[in-house]
Design a protein around this motif. Structure first.
Motif, short mmCIF file in Angstrom:
data_model
loop_
_atom_site.label_atom_id
_atom_site.label_comp_id
_atom_site.label_asym_id
_atom_site.label_seq_id
_atom_site.Cartn_x
_atom_site.Cartn_y
_atom_site.Cartn_z
N UNK A 37 8.89 2.58 10.96
CA UNK A 37 7.68 1.88 10.56
C UNK A 37 6.73 2.81 9.85
N UNK A 38 6.14 2.31 8.77
CA UNK A 38 5.17 3.09 8.00
C UNK A 38 4.06 2.15 7.54
N UNK A 39 2.84 2.62 7.64
CA UNK A 39 1.72 1.82 7.17
C UNK A 39 1.73 1.79 5.65
N UNK A 40 1.36 0.65 5.11
CA UNK A 40 1.24 0.53 3.65
C UNK A 40 0.19 1.51 3.12
N UNK A 41 -0.79 1.85 3.97
CA UNK A 41 -1.88 2.73 3.57
C UNK A 41 -1.55 4.20 3.86
N UNK A 42 -0.30 4.57 3.79
CA UNK A 42 0.12 5.95 4.08
C UNK A 42 0.80 6.55 2.85
N UNK A 43 1.18 7.81 2.96
CA UNK A 43 1.90 8.45 1.85
C UNK A 43 3.24 7.75 1.62
N UNK A 44 3.84 7.18 2.68
CA UNK A 44 5.09 6.44 2.51
C UNK A 44 4.84 5.15 1.72
N UNK A 45 3.73 4.48 2.02
CA UNK A 45 3.36 3.29 1.25
C UNK A 45 3.07 3.63 -0.20
N UNK A 46 2.38 4.77 -0.41
CA UNK A 46 2.11 5.22 -1.78
C UNK A 46 3.41 5.49 -2.53
N UNK A 47 4.36 6.12 -1.85
CA UNK A 47 5.65 6.42 -2.48
C UNK A 47 6.39 5.13 -2.85
N UNK A 48 6.33 4.14 -1.95
CA UNK A 48 6.97 2.86 -2.25
C UNK A 48 6.40 2.26 -3.53
N UNK A 49 5.08 2.29 -3.66
CA UNK A 49 4.43 1.73 -4.85
C UNK A 49 4.76 2.55 -6.10
N UNK A 50 4.89 3.87 -5.95
CA UNK A 50 5.29 4.70 -7.09
C UNK A 50 6.67 4.31 -7.59
N UNK A 51 7.59 4.06 -6.64
CA UNK A 51 8.96 3.71 -6.98
C UNK A 51 9.08 2.25 -7.42
N UNK A 52 8.30 1.39 -6.78
CA UNK A 52 8.35 -0.06 -7.06
C UNK A 52 6.94 -0.58 -7.33
N UNK A 53 6.37 -0.29 -8.51
CA UNK A 53 5.00 -0.74 -8.80
C UNK A 53 4.82 -2.26 -8.74
N UNK A 54 5.92 -3.00 -8.87
CA UNK A 54 5.84 -4.46 -8.78
C UNK A 54 5.42 -4.93 -7.39
N UNK A 55 5.50 -4.06 -6.39
CA UNK A 55 5.13 -4.44 -5.03
C UNK A 55 3.66 -4.15 -4.72
N UNK A 56 2.93 -3.57 -5.65
CA UNK A 56 1.56 -3.16 -5.41
C UNK A 56 0.66 -4.32 -5.00
N UNK A 57 0.84 -5.47 -5.57
CA UNK A 57 -0.02 -6.62 -5.28
C UNK A 57 0.46 -7.44 -4.07
N UNK A 58 1.54 -7.01 -3.44
CA UNK A 58 2.08 -7.74 -2.31
C UNK A 58 1.27 -7.40 -1.06
N UNK A 59 0.59 -8.39 -0.50
CA UNK A 59 -0.18 -8.22 0.73
C UNK A 59 0.64 -8.82 1.87
N UNK A 60 1.68 -8.09 2.24
CA UNK A 60 2.66 -8.64 3.17
C UNK A 60 3.43 -7.51 3.83
N UNK A 61 4.12 -7.86 4.87
CA UNK A 61 5.11 -6.94 5.42
C UNK A 61 6.20 -6.78 4.37
N UNK A 62 6.69 -5.56 4.24
CA UNK A 62 7.77 -5.27 3.30
C UNK A 62 8.86 -4.52 4.08
N UNK A 63 10.07 -5.01 4.01
CA UNK A 63 11.19 -4.32 4.64
C UNK A 63 12.13 -3.85 3.55
#
Length: 134
Positions: A37-63
Motif C-alpha cells: 500500500x502506498x498513499x497517492x500523496x507519496x513519492x510512490x504516488x508521484x512516481x506512478x503519475x510520472x510513469x502514467x500521467x493519464x492517471x493524474x486526474x483520477x481521484x480513486x483507489x488505483x491498483x
C-alpha cells in the motif's frame, strides 16, 4: 524454474479516513503481502503519475497488479477476489455494469471527506507496517 512473486501496489488517498480504514480492513482480512500500500500523496504516488500521467486526474483507489491498472469499482472487486470468503461478493459485484458501479463509487468519493468518522485512524502495528511502502 523459480517462481517470481509480482508485487502489486494499491494506491489510496492517505487523507481519507475511509480509505485508511479500507486498507486496514484488507490487512486484517489477510490480503497477501504481495499487495503493498502506498498513499497517492507519496513519492510512490508521484512516481506512478510520472510513469502514467493519464492517471493524474483520477481521484480513486488505483491498483497496479502486473500489467493491469484498475481504478474505482474494478480495483475494489480485484481486491475482494484476493480475500478468502469475499470472492463471491467480488464476483456478484462484477455482474453490475462498470458504469453503474463507478457512478456509485464517484458519489461516495465526493462526500467521503464531509462524512465524519467516529474513530480516528489508528497507527499500524509493526506486523501491519510490512504492507506499506515507505
Amino acid at each position: 524454474m523459480i517462481g517470481v512473486i509480482v508485487i502489486a501496489i494499491v494506491y489510496y488517498d492517505g487523507d481519507c479516513g475511509y480509505c485508511n480504514r479500507a486498507v486496514m480492513w484488507l490487512i486484517h482480512h489477510k490480503i497477501s503481502t504481495r499487495f503493498q500500500f502506498a498513499q497517492l500523496e507519496s513519492s510512490y504516488g508521484d512516481h506512478l503519475i510520472d510513469v502514467r500521467p493519464d492517471l493524474q486526474k483520477i481521484d480513486s483507489i488505483i491498483v497496479v497488479d502486473g500489467d493491469k491498472i484498475l481504478i474505482k469499482s474494478s480495483a475494489i472487486i480485484h481486491l475482494l477476489y484476493q480475500i478468502k470468503g469475499y470472492q463471491l461478493l467480488g464476483w456478484a459485484l462484477k455482474w453490475i455494469p462498470r458504469c453503474v458501479r463507478d457512478v456509485g463509487y464517484d458519489v461516495f468519493a465526493k462526500i467521503r471527506h464531509k462524512v465524519i468518522l467516529k474513530n480516528e485512524c489508528k497507527i499500524p502495528t509493526p506486523e501491519e507496517r510490512k504492507y506499506f511502502l515507505n
